[in-house]
Design a protein around this motif. Structure first.
Motif, PDB file in Angstrom:
ATOM      1  N   VAL B 266       0.823  -1.092   0.090  1.00 23.07           N
ATOM      2  CA  VAL B 266       0.052  -0.044  -0.068  1.00 23.07           C
ATOM      3  C   VAL B 266       0.818   1.323   0.036  1.00 23.07           C
ATOM      4  O   VAL B 266       0.656   2.215  -0.882  1.00 23.07           O
ATOM      5  CB  VAL B 266      -0.881  -0.022   1.225  1.00 23.07           C
ATOM      6  CG1 VAL B 266      -1.691   1.319   1.218  1.00 23.07           C
ATOM      7  CG2 VAL B 266      -1.770  -1.296   1.109  1.00 23.07           C
ATOM      8  N   LEU B 267       1.875   1.100   0.807  1.00 21.96           N
ATOM      9  CA  LEU B 267       3.057   2.261   0.854  1.00 21.96           C
ATOM     10  C   LEU B 267       3.758   2.442  -0.582  1.00 21.96           C
ATOM     11  O   LEU B 267       3.646   3.676  -0.913  1.00 21.96           O
ATOM     12  CB  LEU B 267       3.909   2.218   1.989  1.00 21.96           C
ATOM     13  CG  LEU B 267       3.661   2.161   3.267  1.00 21.96           C
ATOM     14  CD1 LEU B 267       4.745   1.824   4.170  1.00 21.96           C
ATOM     15  CD2 LEU B 267       2.816   3.616   3.762  1.00 21.96           C
ATOM     16  N   LYS B 268       3.854   1.483  -1.028  1.00 21.55           N
ATOM     17  CA  LYS B 268       4.506   1.441  -2.541  1.00 21.55           C
ATOM     18  C   LYS B 268       3.677   1.877  -3.547  1.00 21.55           C
ATOM     19  O   LYS B 268       4.154   2.731  -4.382  1.00 21.55           O
ATOM     20  CB  LYS B 268       4.965  -0.291  -2.907  1.00 21.55           C
ATOM     21  CG  LYS B 268       6.373  -0.673  -2.569  1.00 21.55           C
ATOM     22  CD  LYS B 268       6.599  -2.016  -2.920  1.00 21.55           C
ATOM     23  CE  LYS B 268       7.188  -2.829  -1.803  1.00 21.55           C
ATOM     24  NZ  LYS B 268       7.236  -4.220  -2.358  1.00 21.55           N
ATOM     25  N   ALA B 269       2.282   1.678  -3.515  1.00 20.04           N
ATOM     26  CA  ALA B 269       1.295   2.072  -4.409  1.00 20.04           C
ATOM     27  C   ALA B 269       1.306   3.575  -4.393  1.00 20.04           C
ATOM     28  O   ALA B 269       0.849   4.031  -5.213  1.00 20.04           O
ATOM     29  CB  ALA B 269      -0.238   1.546  -4.100  1.00 20.04           C
ATOM     30  N   ALA B 270       1.840   4.155  -3.455  1.00 21.60           N
ATOM     31  CA  ALA B 270       1.784   5.794  -3.255  1.00 21.60           C
ATOM     32  C   ALA B 270       3.172   6.286  -3.380  1.00 21.60           C
ATOM     33  O   ALA B 270       3.377   7.178  -3.138  1.00 21.60           O
ATOM     34  CB  ALA B 270       1.005   6.089  -1.861  1.00 21.60           C
ATOM     35  N   GLY B 271       4.078   5.497  -3.646  1.00 23.14           N
ATOM     36  CA  GLY B 271       5.499   6.005  -3.886  1.00 23.14           C
ATOM     37  C   GLY B 271       6.279   6.052  -2.684  1.00 23.14           C
ATOM     38  O   GLY B 271       7.102   6.972  -2.836  1.00 23.14           O
ATOM     39  N   ILE B 272       5.745   5.426  -1.682  1.00 23.75           N
ATOM     40  CA  ILE B 272       6.643   5.624  -0.238  1.00 23.75           C
ATOM     41  C   ILE B 272       7.303   4.325  -0.211  1.00 23.75           C
ATOM     42  O   ILE B 272       6.763   3.068  -0.353  1.00 23.75           O
ATOM     43  CB  ILE B 272       5.529   5.774   0.851  1.00 23.75           C
ATOM     44  CG1 ILE B 272       4.827   7.215   0.684  1.00 23.75           C
ATOM     45  CG2 ILE B 272       6.095   5.684   2.279  1.00 23.75           C
ATOM     46  CD1 ILE B 272       3.853   7.228   1.671  1.00 23.75           C
ATOM     47  N   ASN B 273       8.715   4.365   0.076  1.00 24.09           N
ATOM     48  CA  ASN B 273       9.500   3.153   0.535  1.00 24.09           C
ATOM     49  C   ASN B 273       9.219   2.607   1.607  1.00 24.09           C
ATOM     50  O   ASN B 273       9.341   3.163   2.756  1.00 24.09           O
ATOM     51  CB  ASN B 273      10.854   3.542   0.410  1.00 24.09           C
ATOM     52  CG  ASN B 273      11.925   2.722   0.684  1.00 24.09           C
ATOM     53  OD1 ASN B 273      11.410   1.615   0.691  1.00 24.09           O
ATOM     54  ND2 ASN B 273      13.208   2.985   0.604  1.00 24.09           N
ATOM     55  N   PRO B 274       8.835   1.602   1.678  1.00 21.87           N
ATOM     56  CA  PRO B 274       8.478   0.787   2.896  1.00 21.87           C
ATOM     57  C   PRO B 274       9.598   0.415   3.939  1.00 21.87           C
ATOM     58  O   PRO B 274       9.092  -0.090   4.964  1.00 21.87           O
ATOM     59  CB  PRO B 274       7.425  -0.608   2.509  1.00 21.87           C
ATOM     60  CG  PRO B 274       7.815  -0.602   1.071  1.00 21.87           C
ATOM     61  CD  PRO B 274       8.311   0.479   0.375  1.00 21.87           C
ATOM     62  N   ASP B 275      10.571   0.359   3.361  1.00 20.30           N
ATOM     63  CA  ASP B 275      11.966   0.002   4.150  1.00 20.30           C
ATOM     64  C   ASP B 275      12.086   1.115   4.813  1.00 20.30           C
ATOM     65  O   ASP B 275      12.953   0.954   5.979  1.00 20.30           O
ATOM     66  CB  ASP B 275      13.142  -0.350   3.036  1.00 20.30           C
ATOM     67  CG  ASP B 275      12.772  -1.782   2.463  1.00 20.30           C
ATOM     68  OD1 ASP B 275      11.981  -2.429   2.904  1.00 20.30           O
ATOM     69  OD2 ASP B 275      13.243  -1.873   1.306  1.00 20.30           O
TER      70      ASP B 275
END
Lengths: 825, 313
Positions: B266-275
């Motif tokens: 979900v974070l990735k889908a908004a362009g946020i790096n989940p790491d």
């Protein structure tokens, strides 16, 4: 899903100090939502196994007069209508005073002594239905004499009935196919109790080994899977059986096991497949081998797994012929459809009394296709419920072996085709800090290790974690972190508040504006806020004169009343006006703020990231609609008071007559609602704050007579509907001017006889007052009067109050102003 | 009484006249003494006069709605919709905690309803939401989570500035189900989203506990129950002890929210790096809060537009 706690206890040694209540609570807080518990502990009180001593026909009836041995010194007399009652049988007796178990949850029917056809009947001999094990009503339950039960033994001592059954909310386990079998469920229970789960024997049985050895050793059949995505693994065995169809004569432990899961005993082979499914989560299906071969042309039998083609049909076990579609996975015999995979078998290969060789299938199918099949054909069985969770491929062969063993079948051949079975387990590397920093916990490495090992994970170092093959849901670090947090209890994590810089929350202007409007309309102007549905009927839109074709239509609406997304709010409010008038209310004002849309407004792309599979969503308008049981002026008064309270400056109103430059007559791109009376509406406009553009705000008017009639409204109803998005852009000047004069003020009433509109006269008076230097004034309307004899002319009365800010006005100065005002025509 | 006092006052004036006969050194104290007496009498006169004025009033039936022959005072009862009032109250608390507000769109699409929330295409989990659909395939949102992706996109730059993303989404949602006393196809939810470098599940529990303790004006115990949502991992449901204001005696629990740590996809889908960033999200119903508060047993009142109901608020 129903889960028997006793069955769980057979698989996990529950510590003695944990009560049933505590266990249920732990399961509820760490595994799954428990919707309820069904307590059987008292349900079978006063119900006994008895021996029928004699059963004599009562003449002229279907009844039998029975004497039974209930373990008491004297026989007990019971009248029984079941055809299978006979002397010497062991039956189940519900003693007087006991509750019939099947009525436990509703009417709580108590058995008493009652006379029947002149004979006293003490209690009743129960059928499987009354005992709550089945729906079978034609006979009474019979206990196998080989069990050697002494007459008078409580039924719950013979069978495992002192149980608590959990009613599980399936949704909360959607991602955990492995827990849809008792073994998987029990493994989790062990995990939450901190106990290492001992895997039951069945997964390493001798037969399982034998099956392995038989693979590819015979050519009784072959398997062909069209696509590994559809079917990751298909295992099947052929074995001989003579009595596969025979139903169990006696009430057995198996029947009770099934009853606890909400299923019932049918025949030996069906019961065996169901029991295996309930234990392992893996559904099985049996075909008649000889029929299967015959359907496929008689030689080289081949089990095929493929997608159906449109136009193919299949006659199912329930006798219905269905049209298959291209999403259905089917099982074929030499390419001829014989079963709807995972959902239901076909009639052509049905097991019957003549069956002596069986193909038993144990396979996994794509959960996506199973879901489509479930929806398309409306099949909601225990089996397909499990398939739609995606059963793990690792479980097929052990389940098959377990089932054949239960049936004492002699296997002649076995095949295993597993094109999509990934036998390489998922390995995940993560650190202790990864776990504790996400959870906000302080677990030690040893706690993490034991938590995971208890439920079948392998843990190396700190940490390389290998998931067991049945855990198809484990792919990323977070999946492991969830296991650690959940099995140890999220409740053991300390709640803390995040620290963030002391920056105020950004305001949402529209949300705040709506709140402000609510304050004005409800608190200041005493209107009533309502909420009505966003979906309306086409009929309502037609009544209001809206173009139904321009509405977004719901394809799966609940009713025609809720078929289209609304284009405006007013029609919904008119319905509520009618309802309230009918309920006896009069003189009221309803308003609503909500969203509307129209296809012709097009799509908008709001905050959608690049590359997203989103091509815009319907443009939404935020609107305020207010409906009042009064004429135009009443709606206008609400509107004016509202904009005044909101300090909206630069408001333009299209009185269609006026010569004022600020009035805009041509309202392009802002369609007048068809429900407004032609000669009794105005459009309003505001000047925007950012670029001082004039934009339309909405309309104020009376409901057209013909429309009102359609809404069954007899008296005049008026309305305004405005765009909140535009209102938000309006130039608002919060600064107010309090130009008081400390010198005496003069108040005069003046009446002007005129043919001109009010607005023109008002402007003219203001003009006179404003050209006088240092004057502060107020101008209030007093009355608008027309004599019936001359409707052309109106007498407009005003109350005028003014004062000079610099000095006391002389009487000549006052009369000078008044004479100018009075001369206006 | 009044007459006597007046006589007394007269007598006092007469006595005061004696002042002239006194030796000069005594006059002052005599004057002070006399004045005191005079003031005392004047005060009594005033009191007596006030009492006699009240005595002259007509007796009134105070239990009546109005004085005889007078119109009965009436007020038009304006009202705010109870769901809107509740929503405002909920949002107020979150705003005071630093959460920005985004409202959902009543016609949304597959991407915002499912795809961006880690629901795989065709996944059975989509069935659980009983969504409506338009001919064009648009979806009236079945949860306020349709705004998660937009909230993350909108406030992504906060993260670069070292600030968290903190958003609540109050609004109207829809489920395709038949209406009865406890089910509505149209209802209100409030979603919460928080993302930062160091967000933990403990923070989620903390915010939940703080919010409901503030909302109910009482320090409340909380507990969890596992749940499954594709867009959070771990996922669970949150319960609070039944507050005193709702008749709680410390034993009952109310299940109020579904929540969890935001799934990396979900974070990735908004362009946020989940790491680099973690977050949590939660959502719960508003209708139920209002129903419990006002002791309502029929959810259908809310959209009835019935003035009899509305005027209560």
């Amino acid at each position: 899903m129903l889960v028997s706690l006793n069955e769980i206890k057979k698989l996990v040694q529950i510590p003695a100090d944990i009560t049933t209540d505590e266990l249920v609570k732990l399961i509820g807080s760490r595994l799954v939502e428990v919707e309820g518990t069904i307590d059987w502990s008292e349900r079978y009180e006063n119900i006994f196994v008895v021996k029928v001593i004699s059963a004599e026909d009562i003449e002229g009836t279907h009844l039998h007069l029975c004497q039974i041995d209930a373990g008491k010194s004297e026989p007990v007399q019971v009248v029984c209508g079941a055809p299978n009652v006979h002397a010497g049988m062991f039956a189940v007796w519900i003693a007087p005073g006991a509750i019939v178990p099947s009525t436990w949850d509703d009417e709580h029917f108590k058995i008493t002594m009652r006379p029947l056809r002149g004979y006293d009947s003490y209690g009743m001999l129960a059928g499987p239905d009354e005992l709550g094990f089945d729906t079978e009503h034609s006979k009474i339950a019979e206990i196998d004499p080989k069990l050697n039960v002494a007459p008078g033994t409580p039924l719950k001592e013979v069978f495992d009935l002192d149980d608590v059954i959990l009613d599980i909310e399936n949704k909360s386990l959607t991602h955990r196919p492995d827990t849809f079998g008792l073994i998987g469920f029990a493994r989790e229970v062990a995990g939450i109790l901190g106990i290492k789960f001992e895997e039951p024997e069945i997964f390493s049985s001798e037969l399982d080994a034998k099956l392995k050895s038989l693979e590819k050793s015979s050519n009784d059949f072959s398997i062909e899977i069209a696509d590994s995505e559809l079917c990751a693994r298909y295992t099947a065995a052929i074995f001989e059986t003579k009595d596969a169809l025979e139903a169990e004569k006696y009430l057995t432990a198996d029947a009770i096991f099934l009853a606890k899961a909400g299923m019932r005993a049918i025949s030996k082979i069906v019961d065996a497949t169901n029991i295996v499914m309930l234990m392992t989560g893996q559904p099985l299906h049996a075909f008649d081998y000889d029929k299967f071969v015959a359907v496929g042309g008689g030689k080289n039998p081949k089990i095929g797994v493929r997608l159906a083609e449109d136009k193919e049909t299949l006659k199912l076990l329930d006798g219905k012929t269905i049209d298959l579609n291209h999403d259905d996975i089917i099982i074929t015999s030499n390419n001829i459809p014989v079963a709807l995979a995972g959902a239901m078998g076909g009639e052509s290969t049905e097991i019957d009394a003549s069956t002596h060789r069986v193909i038993l299938e144990s396979a996994t199918f794509s959960l996506y296709n199973e879901r489509k099949t479930q929806m398309a054909h409306g099949i909601f069985s225990e089996a397909i419920t499990r398939f739609t969770k995606g059963q793990p491929a690792v479980g097929t062969r052990p389940a098959l072996a377990y089932c054949i063993e239960k049936l004492h079948g002699e296997v002649s051949s076995y095949e295993d085709d597993a094109p999509g079975f990934n036998t390489k387990p998922e390995k995940i590397t993560l650190s202790l800090d990864d776990i504790n920093s996400l959870l906000g916990s302080e677990y030690s490495a040893s706690v993490v290790k034991s938590t995971l090992e208890n439920v079948g994970f392998t843990v190396d170092g700190e940490f390389t974690i290998t998931a067991p093959l049945w855990r198809t849901d484990i792919h990323i670090k977070e999946d492991i972190i969830e296991e650690v947090g959940r099995l140890n209890g999220y409740d053991n994590i300390t709640p803390t508040l995040p620290l963030k810089p002391m920056i105020g929350a950004e305001r949402n202007q529209l949300f705040d504006l709506k709140r402000e409007i609510r304050g004005v309309l409800s608190d200041k102007l005493n209107a009533n806020e309502v909420l009505t549905y966003s979906f309306v009927s086409k009929a309502l839109q037609e009544k209001a004169g809206e173009d139904v074709e321009d509405s977004y239509e719901i394809v799966n609406s609940i009713s025609p009343e809720l078929q289209v997304f609304r284009q405006s709010i007013t029609p919904s409010l008119l319905e509520k006006v009618h309802d309230n008038l009918k309920a006896g209310f009069s003189d009221f004002t309803l308003y609503e703020m909500n969203q509307t849309s129209q296809k012709s407004l097009g799509l908008e792309n709001i905050l959608t990231p690049e590359g997203a599979d989103s091509h815009g969503t319907p443009a939404i308008e935020n609107r305020l609609a207010l409906v009042t049981t009064g004429d135009f002026y009443q709606a206008m008064a609400y509107f004016k008071n509202l904009v005044e309270a909101l300090h909206i400056k630069h408001l333009f109103i299209s009185y269609d007559h006026a010569g004022d430059n600020n009035v805009i007559k041509d309202v392009k791109g802002f369609q007048r609602p068809a429900y407004l009376e032609d000669s009794r509406y105005v459009a309003v406009f505001i000047r925007t704050e950012d670029n001082m553009q004039v934009v339309p705000l909405g309309y104020i008017g009376e409901i057209k007579r013909s429309v009102a009639k359609k809404f069954k409204l007899e008296d005049t109803v008026s309305v305004f509907e405005i765009s909140l998005d535009s209102l938000l852009r309006a130039n608002r000047l919060d600064k107010i001017s309090l130009n008081f004069s400390k010198f005496p003020s003069t108040t005069r009433d003046v009446t002007i006889e005129t043919e001109k509109p009010y607005y023109d006269i008002e402007c003219a008076i203001k003009g006179i007052l404003e050209e006088t230097p240092d004057l502060v004034y107020s101008l209030e309307p007093v009355s608008v009067y027309k004599a019936e004899t001359n409707l052309k002319k109106a007498n407009l009365s005003f109350r005028l109050t003014f004062a000079n800010t610099q000095k006391t006005m002389t009487s000549s100065e006052i009369s000078d102003i008044m004479s100018k005002v009075e001369s206006i025509k | 009484m009044l007459e006597e006092l007046k006589k007394e006052l007269k007598a006092l004036s007469a006595e005061y006249a004696k002042i002239k006969t006194l030796p000069p050194e005594e006059r002052k104290s005599f004057g002070v003494e006399m004045n005191k007496k005079k003031q005392a009498i004047l005060k009594k006169i005033e009191e007596a006069e006030a009492a006699s004025e009240s005595d002259n009033l007509e007796p009134l039936d105070l239990s009546a709605p109005a004085a005889p022959n007078s119109p009965i005072p009436t007020f038009k009862k304006g009202s705010k919709h109870p769901l809107m009032t509740e929503l405002d109250r909920v949002v107020d608390i979150y705003q005071s905690m630093g959460f920005a507000v985004l409202e959902p769109r009543q016609l949304d699409d597959e991407f915002h309803m499912f795809d961006s929330l880690n629901f795989h295409k065709g996944h059975p989990a989509r069935d659980g939401y009983d969504t409506f659909r338009t001919k064009e395939g648009f979806i009236p949102p079945a949860h306020t989570s349709t705004m998660q992706n937009r909230a993350l996109v909108k406030y992504k730059e906060n993260l670069e500035k070292g600030l968290p993303i903190a958003v609540v989404v109050p609004g109207r949602v829809f489920r395709n189900e038949d209406v009865d006393a406890t089910h509505e196809h149209t209802f209100y939810q409030c979603e919460g989203i928080y993302v930062s470098k160091d967000a933990t599940m403990g923070n989620l529990l903390g915010i939940f506990k703080h919010f409901f303790s503030t909302y109910y004006g009482q320090d409340l115990r909380i507990k969890t129950q596992p749940g499954y949502f594709p867009f959070t991992e771990p996922s669970f449901e949150l319960l609070i002890e039944k507050p005193k204001s709702l008749g709680g005696k410390g034993d009952g629990w109310l299940e109020l929210l579904g929540c969890g740590m935001i799934h990396p996809n979900v974070l990735k889908a908004a362009g946020i790096n989940p790491d680099e960033y973690k977050g949590f999200a939660w959502g719960g119903g508003i209708d139920r809060l209002a129903m419990m508060k006002y002791g309502l047993t029929d959810v259908r009142h809310f959209e009835s537009g019935n003035l009899k109901f509305l005027e209560e608020f």
